[in-house]
Design a protein around this motif. Structure first.
Motif, PDB file in Angstrom:
ATOM      1  N   TRP A  13       0.820  -1.201   0.000  1.00  0.00           N
ATOM      2  CA  TRP A  13       0.000   0.000   0.000  1.00  0.00           C
ATOM      3  C   TRP A  13       0.858   1.257   0.000  1.00  0.00           C
ATOM      4  O   TRP A  13       2.014   1.257   0.408  1.00  0.00           O
ATOM      5  CB  TRP A  13      -0.955  -0.016   1.184  1.00  0.00           C
ATOM      6  N   PRO A  17       0.025   8.464   1.490  1.00  0.00           N
ATOM      7  CA  PRO A  17      -1.138   8.966   0.743  1.00  0.00           C
ATOM      8  C   PRO A  17      -1.327  10.460   0.978  1.00  0.00           C
ATOM      9  O   PRO A  17      -1.048  10.966   2.070  1.00  0.00           O
ATOM     10  CB  PRO A  17      -2.309   8.161   1.306  1.00  0.00           C
ATOM     11  N   ASP A  30     -15.516   4.645   6.254  1.00  0.00           N
ATOM     12  CA  ASP A  30     -14.821   3.860   5.229  1.00  0.00           C
ATOM     13  C   ASP A  30     -15.387   2.446   5.345  1.00  0.00           C
ATOM     14  O   ASP A  30     -15.007   1.677   6.228  1.00  0.00           O
ATOM     15  CB  ASP A  30     -13.315   3.882   5.494  1.00  0.00           C
ATOM     16  N   CYS A  33     -12.568  -2.044   4.034  1.00  0.00           N
ATOM     17  CA  CYS A  33     -11.118  -2.064   4.191  1.00  0.00           C
ATOM     18  C   CYS A  33     -10.745  -3.375   4.877  1.00  0.00           C
ATOM     19  O   CYS A  33     -11.618  -4.141   5.285  1.00  0.00           O
ATOM     20  CB  CYS A  33     -10.638  -0.853   4.986  1.00  0.00           C
ATOM     21  N   THR A 257     -12.367   2.547   0.959  1.00  0.00           N
ATOM     22  CA  THR A 257     -11.059   2.697   0.308  1.00  0.00           C
ATOM     23  C   THR A 257     -10.546   1.392  -0.291  1.00  0.00           C
ATOM     24  O   THR A 257      -9.779   1.400  -1.246  1.00  0.00           O
ATOM     25  CB  THR A 257     -10.006   3.164   1.329  1.00  0.00           C
ATOM     26  N   TRP A 259      -8.456  -0.267   1.337  1.00  0.00           N
ATOM     27  CA  TRP A 259      -7.098  -0.387   1.878  1.00  0.00           C
ATOM     28  C   TRP A 259      -6.932  -1.750   2.543  1.00  0.00           C
ATOM     29  O   TRP A 259      -7.868  -2.231   3.151  1.00  0.00           O
ATOM     30  CB  TRP A 259      -6.875   0.727   2.918  1.00  0.00           C
ATOM     31  N   HIS A 261      -5.640  -2.615  -0.396  1.00  0.00           N
ATOM     32  CA  HIS A 261      -5.699  -2.837  -1.851  1.00  0.00           C
ATOM     33  C   HIS A 261      -5.057  -4.155  -2.288  1.00  0.00           C
ATOM     34  O   HIS A 261      -4.100  -4.168  -3.061  1.00  0.00           O
ATOM     35  CB  HIS A 261      -5.058  -1.662  -2.600  1.00  0.00           C
ATOM     36  N   ASP A 271      -4.586   6.783  -1.562  1.00  0.00           N
ATOM     37  CA  ASP A 271      -5.896   6.782  -0.917  1.00  0.00           C
ATOM     38  C   ASP A 271      -6.510   8.178  -0.857  1.00  0.00           C
ATOM     39  O   ASP A 271      -7.735   8.326  -0.886  1.00  0.00           O
ATOM     40  CB  ASP A 271      -5.770   6.187   0.485  1.00  0.00           C
ATOM     41  N   LEU A 274      -8.232   8.673  -4.064  1.00  0.00           N
ATOM     42  CA  LEU A 274      -9.482   7.905  -4.123  1.00  0.00           C
ATOM     43  C   LEU A 274     -10.616   8.684  -3.456  1.00  0.00           C
ATOM     44  O   LEU A 274     -11.740   8.701  -3.953  1.00  0.00           O
ATOM     45  CB  LEU A 274      -9.313   6.549  -3.432  1.00  0.00           C
TER      46      LEU A 274
END
Length: 305
Positions: A13, A17, A30, A33, A257, A259, A261, A271, A274
């Motif tokens: 990641w 960000p 969020d 994730c 997100t 996250w 990813h 992020d 995003l």
């Protein structure tokens, strides 16, 4: 587990960000994730299809604060199989600011289900993406649904657009709310007004308790990341699909997100960018309030209303 045990070519990641330009509404969630490991404490499942780098709860909560979110919905990652220990650990450490989506098998003891519920789990995930998991027999899925229904949980489903026709009748028969991951993974080179995406919209229309995450443009885009498309026009090929869903189903869309990813192979998204993509998908403050606050709170923290 050492660093070199990661899946070859694995992308970690984004280390720094950006801070989003978009001011998120107070209480933003969020809603998708993950946490990975750390493997020393929470080993990855033997049957996993990939080995990630660690992504801890502390790092997740730091990202939450950096981006301006208030809460998280942590989704069990396939690399942990049905061992939800890392997920439960993150939920318990969140001070009530995280809810979870677990992976459970049919034979799960009642005491374990109760423990998951008490920790903050509110759903289970069924993954139909064959490159990520071995296909689960429908009867096993049905057994899980019967076990979770008394808790008021929902089912999160992850599938590719091409598989919806085959899954549709089964999914519509599931007697608890459904949440579809990542727009049902449309082929964004197709016409957003065409029959394939039209079939997905019809699926969402079929029941009022089918929710949709309009997340992960970085997974769906063909025009690609900021470096290729220009920073503020990244992932624009996904916009017409996501916006259609947000505008028609504004009271049952969610966003996250994704996250850290997992399984991205060509680039790792920033992020912050995003988050700044959100106004393309939900153009008004009212739509963003629903997408980021009202809807996830209704689904995951109904007692707070």
């Amino acid at each position: 587990m050492t660093h070199h045990d990661k899946t070859p070519g694995w992308l970690d990641w984004h280390p720094e960000p950006s801070r989003p330009r978009l001011q998120l509404p107070p209480g933003a969630v969020d809603a998708h994730c993950h946490v990975f490991g750390p493997a020393r404490t929470f080993p990855y499942a033997p049957e996993r299809k990939y080995t990630p780098g660690d992504a801890s709860k502390e790092q997740l909560f730091a990202l939450r604060d950096h981006l301006g979110f208030a809460r998280n919905v942590v989704v069990q990652a396939t690399c942990h199989g049905a061992d939800n220990s890392a997920l439960v650990d993150a939920l318990r450490a969140s001070g009530g600011l995280a809810r979870g989506v677990a992976t459970v098998r049919p034979g799960i003891p009642d005491a374990e289900l109760r423990e998951l519920h008490d920790a903050g789990v509110r759903g289970v995930r069924f993954n139909f993406v064959r490159r990520l998991v071995d296909v689960t027999p429908r009867q096993d899925l049905w057994d899980v649904v019967e076990r979770i229904a008394p808790y008021g949980w929902h089912v999160v489903v992850y599938f590719e657009a091409a598989d919806l026709a085959e899954l549709r009748d089964f999914l519509l028969s599931v007697p608890v709310p459904l949440v579809v991951d990542h727009l049902g993974r449309p082929d964004v080179t197709r016409d957003p007004d065409g029959p394939e995406f039209g079939a997905f919209l019809d699926f969402l229309r079929a029941r009022p308790d089918i929710w949709c995450k309009v997340s992960c443009p970085e997974r769906l885009s063909v025009t690609g990341p900021p470096a290729l498309a220009g920073e503020r026009s990244a992932y624009r090929d996904v916009v017409p699909f996501a916006r259609r869903v947000v505008e028609e189903f504004s009271d049952r869309v969610l966003w996250g997100t994704d996250w850290p990813h997992p399984n991205l192979v060509d680039h790792m998204p920033d992020d912050g960018l995003l988050v700044d993509f959100l106004p393309h998908v939900a153009p008004t403050p009212e739509l963003r309030q629903r997408l980021l606050v009202d809807n996830p709170m209704r689904l995951y923290w109904p007692e707070a209303r």
